[in-house]
Design a protein around this motif. Sequence first.
Motif, PDB file in Angstrom:
ATOM      1  N   ALA A   1       0.805  -1.222   0.000  1.00 31.40           N
ATOM      2  CA  ALA A   1       0.000   0.000   0.000  1.00 31.40           C
ATOM      3  C   ALA A   1       0.844   1.281   0.000  1.00 31.40           C
ATOM      4  CB  ALA A   1      -0.962  -0.013   1.185  1.00 31.40           C
ATOM      5  N   PRO A   2       1.925   1.398   0.792  1.00 31.85           N
ATOM      6  CA  PRO A   2       2.700   2.646   0.772  1.00 31.85           C
ATOM      7  C   PRO A   2       3.338   2.958  -0.578  1.00 31.85           C
ATOM      8  CG  PRO A   2       3.208   1.358   2.734  1.00 31.85           C
ATOM      9  CD  PRO A   2       2.417   0.471   1.824  1.00 31.85           C
ATOM     10  N   LYS A   3       3.461   1.968  -1.449  1.00 33.50           N
ATOM     11  CA  LYS A   3       4.069   2.189  -2.762  1.00 33.50           C
ATOM     12  C   LYS A   3       3.023   2.446  -3.847  1.00 33.50           C
ATOM     13  CE  LYS A   3       8.209  -0.500  -1.741  1.00 33.50           C
ATOM     14  NZ  LYS A   3       9.173   0.612  -1.872  1.00 33.50           N
ATOM     15  N   VAL A   4       1.752   2.562  -3.457  1.00 27.33           N
ATOM     16  CA  VAL A   4       0.667   2.865  -4.387  1.00 27.33           C
ATOM     17  C   VAL A   4       0.167   4.267  -4.078  1.00 27.33           C
ATOM     18  CG1 VAL A   4      -1.656   2.202  -5.142  1.00 27.33           C
ATOM     19  CG2 VAL A   4       0.020   0.438  -4.545  1.00 27.33           C
ATOM     20  N   PRO A   5      -0.010   5.156  -5.083  1.00 26.65           N
ATOM     21  CA  PRO A   5      -0.520   6.505  -4.809  1.00 26.65           C
ATOM     22  C   PRO A   5      -1.813   6.452  -3.991  1.00 26.65           C
ATOM     23  CG  PRO A   5       0.189   6.338  -7.082  1.00 26.65           C
ATOM     24  CD  PRO A   5       0.266   4.952  -6.517  1.00 26.65           C
ATOM     25  N   LEU A   6      -1.915   7.331  -3.004  1.00 29.21           N
ATOM     26  CA  LEU A   6      -3.036   7.295  -2.065  1.00 29.21           C
ATOM     27  C   LEU A   6      -4.398   7.284  -2.751  1.00 29.21           C
ATOM     28  CD1 LEU A   6      -3.928   7.283   0.877  1.00 29.21           C
ATOM     29  CD2 LEU A   6      -3.781   9.787   0.870  1.00 29.21           C
ATOM     30  N   PRO A   7      -4.632   8.114  -3.785  1.00 30.75           N
ATOM     31  CA  PRO A   7      -5.966   8.092  -4.403  1.00 30.75           C
ATOM     32  C   PRO A   7      -6.303   6.765  -5.083  1.00 30.75           C
ATOM     33  CG  PRO A   7      -4.777  10.100  -4.983  1.00 30.75           C
ATOM     34  CD  PRO A   7      -3.791   9.178  -4.366  1.00 30.75           C
ATOM     35  N   VAL A   8      -5.273   5.992  -5.445  1.00 25.77           N
ATOM     36  CA  VAL A   8      -5.501   4.742  -6.167  1.00 25.77           C
ATOM     37  C   VAL A   8      -5.647   3.556  -5.222  1.00 25.77           C
ATOM     38  CG1 VAL A   8      -4.624   3.278  -8.057  1.00 25.77           C
ATOM     39  CG2 VAL A   8      -4.127   5.721  -8.042  1.00 25.77           C
ATOM     40  N   ARG A   9      -5.248   3.724  -3.961  1.00 27.55           N
ATOM     41  CA  ARG A   9      -5.220   2.582  -3.044  1.00 27.55           C
ATOM     42  C   ARG A   9      -6.577   1.912  -2.860  1.00 27.55           C
ATOM     43  NH1 ARG A   9      -1.346   4.957   1.742  1.00 27.55           N
ATOM     44  NH2 ARG A   9       0.355   5.581   0.339  1.00 27.55           N
ATOM     45  N   PRO A  10      -7.676   2.672  -2.707  1.00 28.99           N
ATOM     46  CA  PRO A  10      -8.958   1.965  -2.551  1.00 28.99           C
ATOM     47  C   PRO A  10      -9.292   1.081  -3.741  1.00 28.99           C
ATOM     48  CG  PRO A  10      -9.164   4.262  -1.880  1.00 28.99           C
ATOM     49  CD  PRO A  10      -7.831   4.125  -2.538  1.00 28.99           C
ATOM     50  N   LEU A  11      -8.983   1.554  -4.941  1.00 26.00           N
ATOM     51  CA  LEU A  11      -9.247   0.750  -6.133  1.00 26.00           C
ATOM     52  C   LEU A  11      -8.327  -0.470  -6.169  1.00 26.00           C
ATOM     53  CD1 LEU A  11     -10.938   0.668  -8.750  1.00 26.00           C
ATOM     54  CD2 LEU A  11      -9.036   1.814  -9.878  1.00 26.00           C
ATOM     55  N   ALA A  12      -7.044  -0.267  -5.832  1.00 23.18           N
ATOM     56  CA  ALA A  12      -6.109  -1.391  -5.807  1.00 23.18           C
ATOM     57  C   ALA A  12      -6.555  -2.435  -4.789  1.00 23.18           C
ATOM     58  CB  ALA A  12      -4.702  -0.895  -5.486  1.00 23.18           C
ATOM     59  N   TRP A  13      -7.051  -1.963  -3.640  1.00 25.63           N
ATOM     60  CA  TRP A  13      -7.566  -2.894  -2.624  1.00 25.63           C
ATOM     61  C   TRP A  13      -8.783  -3.641  -3.157  1.00 25.63           C
ATOM     62  CZ3 TRP A  13     -12.398  -2.825  -0.306  1.00 25.63           C
ATOM     63  CH2 TRP A  13     -12.583  -3.748   0.721  1.00 25.63           C
ATOM     64  N   ALA A  14      -9.701  -2.908  -3.809  1.00 24.12           N
ATOM     65  CA  ALA A  14     -10.907  -3.548  -4.343  1.00 24.12           C
ATOM     66  C   ALA A  14     -10.557  -4.563  -5.422  1.00 24.12           C
ATOM     67  CB  ALA A  14     -11.853  -2.483  -4.895  1.00 24.12           C
ATOM     68  N   PHE A  15      -9.513  -4.300  -6.187  1.00 27.39           N
ATOM     69  CA  PHE A  15      -9.096  -5.217  -7.247  1.00 27.39           C
ATOM     70  C   PHE A  15      -8.369  -6.430  -6.693  1.00 27.39           C
ATOM     71  CE2 PHE A  15      -8.880  -2.226 -11.187  1.00 27.39           C
ATOM     72  CZ  PHE A  15     -10.261  -2.095 -11.123  1.00 27.39           C
ATOM     73  N   GLY A  16      -7.929  -6.392  -5.432  1.00 22.36           N
ATOM     74  CA  GLY A  16      -7.242  -7.527  -4.827  1.00 22.36           C
ATOM     75  C   GLY A  16      -5.760  -7.584  -5.101  1.00 22.36           C
ATOM     76  N   VAL A  17      -5.163  -6.490  -5.631  1.00 23.50           N
ATOM     77  CA  VAL A  17      -3.743  -6.527  -5.980  1.00 23.50           C
ATOM     78  C   VAL A  17      -2.845  -6.053  -4.841  1.00 23.50           C
ATOM     79  CG1 VAL A  17      -4.243  -6.212  -8.436  1.00 23.50           C
ATOM     80  CG2 VAL A  17      -3.750  -4.214  -7.021  1.00 23.50           C
ATOM     81  N   LEU A  18      -3.430  -5.598  -3.726  1.00 22.27           N
ATOM     82  CA  LEU A  18      -2.633  -5.167  -2.590  1.00 22.27           C
ATOM     83  C   LEU A  18      -2.267  -6.362  -1.715  1.00 22.27           C
ATOM     84  CD1 LEU A  18      -4.208  -1.841  -1.232  1.00 22.27           C
ATOM     85  CD2 LEU A  18      -2.240  -2.126  -2.746  1.00 22.27           C
ATOM     86  N   ALA A  19      -1.092  -6.271  -1.088  1.00 19.94           N
ATOM     87  CA  ALA A  19      -0.697  -7.286  -0.115  1.00 19.94           C
ATOM     88  C   ALA A  19      -1.669  -7.240   1.073  1.00 19.94           C
ATOM     89  CB  ALA A  19       0.726  -7.007   0.361  1.00 19.94           C
ATOM     90  N   PRO A  20      -2.038  -8.384   1.649  1.00 18.31           N
ATOM     91  CA  PRO A  20      -1.522  -9.730   1.368  1.00 18.31           C
ATOM     92  C   PRO A  20      -2.362 -10.523   0.373  1.00 18.31           C
ATOM     93  CG  PRO A  20      -2.838  -9.809   3.353  1.00 18.31           C
ATOM     94  CD  PRO A  20      -2.907  -8.374   2.860  1.00 18.31           C
ATOM     95  N   ASP A  21      -3.339  -9.876  -0.308  1.00 16.72           N
ATOM     96  CA  ASP A  21      -4.216 -10.634  -1.207  1.00 16.72           C
ATOM     97  C   ASP A  21      -3.454 -11.189  -2.406  1.00 16.72           C
ATOM     98  OD1 ASP A  21      -6.487 -10.448   0.298  1.00 16.72           O
ATOM     99  OD2 ASP A  21      -7.134  -8.568  -0.609  1.00 16.72           O
ATOM    100  N   GLY A  22      -2.628 -10.355  -3.049  1.00 21.85           N
ATOM    101  CA  GLY A  22      -1.707 -10.841  -4.056  1.00 21.85           C
ATOM    102  C   GLY A  22      -2.325 -11.387  -5.322  1.00 21.85           C
TER     103      GLY A  22
END
Length: 380
Positions: free
Chosen positions: A302-323
């Motif tokens: 998460a710290p390496k993903v721009p803050l505005p994009v983090r919710p979308l990255a989380w929803a997509f499942g690409v953030l750790a630990p989902d992988g």
Amino acid sequence: MISTRVHGLIDYGMAALLGGLSASRALPQPVGRLLGAAGAYHAAYAALTDYEGGLTPALSMRQHLAMDALGGAALLAAGLAMRRQPDGARALLVGLGVTELLVTAFSSNAPRQGPGQGGGPAARLLGPAHGHHAHAGHQVGYPPLDVPKPAAEGIFIVDSLLENALGAVLGTRMTVIRLPDGGLLLHSPTRYSIALKSALERIGPVRHLVAPNIAHWTFLKDWQDACPEATTWAAPGLRRRGQVRRSGVRLDHDLGVQAPPEWAGAIELVLVPGGAGFTEVAMFHRPSSTLVLTDVVINLEAPKVPLPVRPLAWAFGVLAPDGMPPPYLRAVVRWRQAEAARAAAELVALRPERVIFAHGAWFERDGAARLRHSLRWLLD
């Protein structure tokens, strides 16, 4: 080329269209909810973009285009994946997604005006283009960059940066395997430099270059020019792609289920198939119990993903630990669900101690369990 001013009009028009469609009683409720969320998402980051349509300069235009691409890919993937919904509703989602991806591909990333330009807060935050890239690279990469780092006995990684078609800087990774004869295999080669080649040659001669899927081949030509004696191995179907044929890249051999004898029995191959010509070649280095993947696992921190994009990255499942890979890639692989699931089960059955892949924090320990978790979208 679509100017950023026109792009802004399209942004708000798309948000209004999505919002209007979400209220239509002709669409199933799940599709309506998805369209409503997509409309709100588009309007929100348009307002936060430093361009003619923006209200506050939280995002650069390049970041905006990256989010456009993610949104379009998500609509496209949803249309492919929502198999229980009517064909007309699914076709609408696919059409909207493709439209957004086309608009994004033909849009400029250089606004003439914006709320943060002319020395304002965003200009100080983002700086000039090269400064922004350096700042973004510091966030997304894993320094030291472009140097081999030991990961296990006979295994090295090279963390680097990759600028995509939208100008967004992404962290990427090459895996280097030292074969029993002392030669090196470069899996998913990253950007070339004389210094990196010299550092690798202190470990062993570069004898094999591997393009493991349809996305990870763009640096091959530079490495081929620098290492003319190296043999190039490609994922099945890569040579048929027009962009590859036009690039001048030489592909010596296609990989299959059996590893080439030149690799002296140190590596086992597993092919993860998909639709649209996608196949990813996974490599298991048995001496070190290391599994090498490319895109079927993505584990962004998460710290390496721009803050505005983090919710979308989380929803997509690409953030750790989902992988997990993003939804559009999951949809592509699921086109051949049964075969891909068998390949995923085979990967887990190898019980790797560590799993290395191209994007995000790789699994340095507990590889089998963490791989099983990341591949649950195929296995469950």
